[in-house]
Design a protein around this motif. Structure first.
Motif, PDB file in Angstrom:
ATOM      1  N   GLU A  32       0.830  -1.200   0.000  1.00  0.00           N
ATOM      2  CA  GLU A  32       0.000   0.000   0.000  1.00  0.00           C
ATOM      3  C   GLU A  32       0.865   1.251   0.000  1.00  0.00           C
ATOM      4  OE1 GLU A  32      -2.631  -0.282   3.316  1.00  0.00           O
ATOM      5  OE2 GLU A  32      -3.832  -1.884   2.411  1.00  0.00           O
ATOM      6  N   GLU A  33       1.923   1.249   0.793  1.00  0.00           N
ATOM      7  CA  GLU A  33       2.827   2.404   0.831  1.00  0.00           C
ATOM      8  C   GLU A  33       3.552   2.570  -0.494  1.00  0.00           C
ATOM      9  OE1 GLU A  33       3.257   4.814   3.081  1.00  0.00           O
ATOM     10  OE2 GLU A  33       1.575   3.921   4.149  1.00  0.00           O
ATOM     11  N   ARG A  34       3.980   1.468  -1.081  1.00  0.00           N
ATOM     12  CA  ARG A  34       4.648   1.550  -2.386  1.00  0.00           C
ATOM     13  C   ARG A  34       3.687   2.073  -3.441  1.00  0.00           C
ATOM     14  NH1 ARG A  34       8.232  -4.008  -2.786  1.00  0.00           N
ATOM     15  NH2 ARG A  34       9.788  -3.395  -1.234  1.00  0.00           N
ATOM     16  N   TRP A  35       2.442   1.630  -3.390  1.00  0.00           N
ATOM     17  CA  TRP A  35       1.446   2.083  -4.361  1.00  0.00           C
ATOM     18  C   TRP A  35       1.190   3.578  -4.193  1.00  0.00           C
ATOM     19  CZ3 TRP A  35      -0.139  -0.159  -8.588  1.00  0.00           C
ATOM     20  CH2 TRP A  35      -1.230   0.370  -9.255  1.00  0.00           C
ATOM     21  N   ALA A  36       1.105   4.036  -2.957  1.00  0.00           N
ATOM     22  CA  ALA A  36       0.904   5.467  -2.699  1.00  0.00           C
ATOM     23  C   ALA A  36       2.096   6.272  -3.225  1.00  0.00           C
ATOM     24  CB  ALA A  36       0.702   5.709  -1.207  1.00  0.00           C
ATOM     25  N   ALA A  37       3.306   5.785  -3.009  1.00  0.00           N
ATOM     26  CA  ALA A  37       4.497   6.478  -3.507  1.00  0.00           C
ATOM     27  C   ALA A  37       4.516   6.493  -5.030  1.00  0.00           C
ATOM     28  CB  ALA A  37       5.758   5.812  -2.964  1.00  0.00           C
ATOM     29  N   LEU A  38       4.143   5.382  -5.641  1.00  0.00           N
ATOM     30  CA  LEU A  38       4.095   5.305  -7.102  1.00  0.00           C
ATOM     31  C   LEU A  38       3.058   6.277  -7.657  1.00  0.00           C
ATOM     32  CD1 LEU A  38       5.028   3.913  -9.710  1.00  0.00           C
ATOM     33  CD2 LEU A  38       3.228   2.233  -9.329  1.00  0.00           C
ATOM     34  N   THR A  39       1.905   6.346  -7.029  1.00  0.00           N
ATOM     35  CA  THR A  39       0.859   7.276  -7.459  1.00  0.00           C
ATOM     36  C   THR A  39       1.351   8.709  -7.346  1.00  0.00           C
ATOM     37  OG1 THR A  39      -0.831   5.723  -6.718  1.00  0.00           O
ATOM     38  CG2 THR A  39      -1.526   7.994  -7.053  1.00  0.00           C
ATOM     39  N   PHE A  40       2.034   9.030  -6.254  1.00  0.00           N
ATOM     40  CA  PHE A  40       2.572  10.378  -6.058  1.00  0.00           C
ATOM     41  C   PHE A  40       3.578  10.716  -7.156  1.00  0.00           C
ATOM     42  CE2 PHE A  40       5.804  13.191  -4.203  1.00  0.00           C
ATOM     43  CZ  PHE A  40       5.006  14.277  -3.891  1.00  0.00           C
ATOM     44  N   ARG A  41       4.472   9.787  -7.453  1.00  0.00           N
ATOM     45  CA  ARG A  41       5.467  10.021  -8.498  1.00  0.00           C
ATOM     46  C   ARG A  41       4.811  10.174  -9.862  1.00  0.00           C
ATOM     47  NH1 ARG A  41       8.749   5.291  -6.419  1.00  0.00           N
ATOM     48  NH2 ARG A  41       9.820   6.171  -4.622  1.00  0.00           N
ATOM     49  N   LEU A  42       3.829   9.343 -10.157  1.00  0.00           N
ATOM     50  CA  LEU A  42       3.142   9.428 -11.445  1.00  0.00           C
ATOM     51  C   LEU A  42       2.397  10.752 -11.599  1.00  0.00           C
ATOM     52  CD1 LEU A  42       1.817   5.806 -11.975  1.00  0.00           C
ATOM     53  CD2 LEU A  42       3.648   6.962 -13.204  1.00  0.00           C
ATOM     54  N   GLN A  43       1.818  11.257 -10.518  1.00  0.00           N
ATOM     55  CA  GLN A  43       1.153  12.553 -10.577  1.00  0.00           C
ATOM     56  C   GLN A  43       2.172  13.654 -10.865  1.00  0.00           C
ATOM     57  OE1 GLN A  43      -0.942  12.811  -6.865  1.00  0.00           O
ATOM     58  NE2 GLN A  43      -2.751  11.754  -7.653  1.00  0.00           N
ATOM     59  N   GLY A  44       3.352  13.570 -10.267  1.00  0.00           N
ATOM     60  CA  GLY A  44       4.403  14.542 -10.544  1.00  0.00           C
ATOM     61  C   GLY A  44       4.860  14.487 -11.992  1.00  0.00           C
ATOM     62  N   ILE A  45       5.002  13.286 -12.514  1.00  0.00           N
ATOM     63  CA  ILE A  45       5.410  13.121 -13.912  1.00  0.00           C
ATOM     64  C   ILE A  45       4.331  13.673 -14.838  1.00  0.00           C
ATOM     65  CG2 ILE A  45       5.836  11.400 -15.708  1.00  0.00           C
ATOM     66  CD1 ILE A  45       7.244   9.716 -13.531  1.00  0.00           C
ATOM     67  N   GLU A  46       3.067  13.384 -14.519  1.00  0.00           N
ATOM     68  CA  GLU A  46       1.972  13.869 -15.348  1.00  0.00           C
ATOM     69  C   GLU A  46       1.933  15.399 -15.347  1.00  0.00           C
ATOM     70  OE1 GLU A  46      -2.879  13.427 -15.678  1.00  0.00           O
ATOM     71  OE2 GLU A  46      -1.738  12.031 -14.449  1.00  0.00           O
ATOM     72  N   THR A  47       2.147  16.013 -14.200  1.00  0.00           N
ATOM     73  CA  THR A  47       2.176  17.470 -14.112  1.00  0.00           C
ATOM     74  C   THR A  47       3.318  18.030 -14.943  1.00  0.00           C
ATOM     75  OG1 THR A  47       1.243  17.352 -11.886  1.00  0.00           O
ATOM     76  CG2 THR A  47       2.295  19.413 -12.514  1.00  0.00           C
TER      77      THR A  47
END
Length: 82
Positions: A32-47
């Motif tokens: 769950e923590e890894r998924w949250a970190a991955l989501t955070f990184r993907l949002q940064g990349i998308e931005t």
């Protein structure tokens, strides 16, 4: 007579411990923590990609406007010279 008499000490000495279940729960929390970190990184990349796309469109419009301005300038010089 499977009862344990608690003479003293920690209750964890006598309570059953399900190691497999605890390991599964720990792995689920880690995932769950890894998924949250991955989501955070993907949002940064998308931005970042959205910003890059805006900059590229501004560059394209800038180049097109310069070409159009040169064309209009050329046409005006033809009318003045002619």
């Amino acid at each position: 007579m499977s009862e344990h008499k608690q003479i003293g000490g920690s209750r964890y000495l006598y309570a059953p411990f399900d190691a497999a279940n605890a390991r599964i729960e720990a792995n689920e929390r880690v995932m769950e923590e890894r998924w949250a970190a991955l989501t955070f990184r993907l949002q940064g990349i998308e931005t970042s990609l959205m910003r890059l796309e805006k900059r590229l469109w501004i560059a394209v419009f800038g180049v097109v406007s310069v070409i159009l301005a040169q064309g209009v300038n050329h046409l005006l010089n033809l009318n003045i010279s002619g």
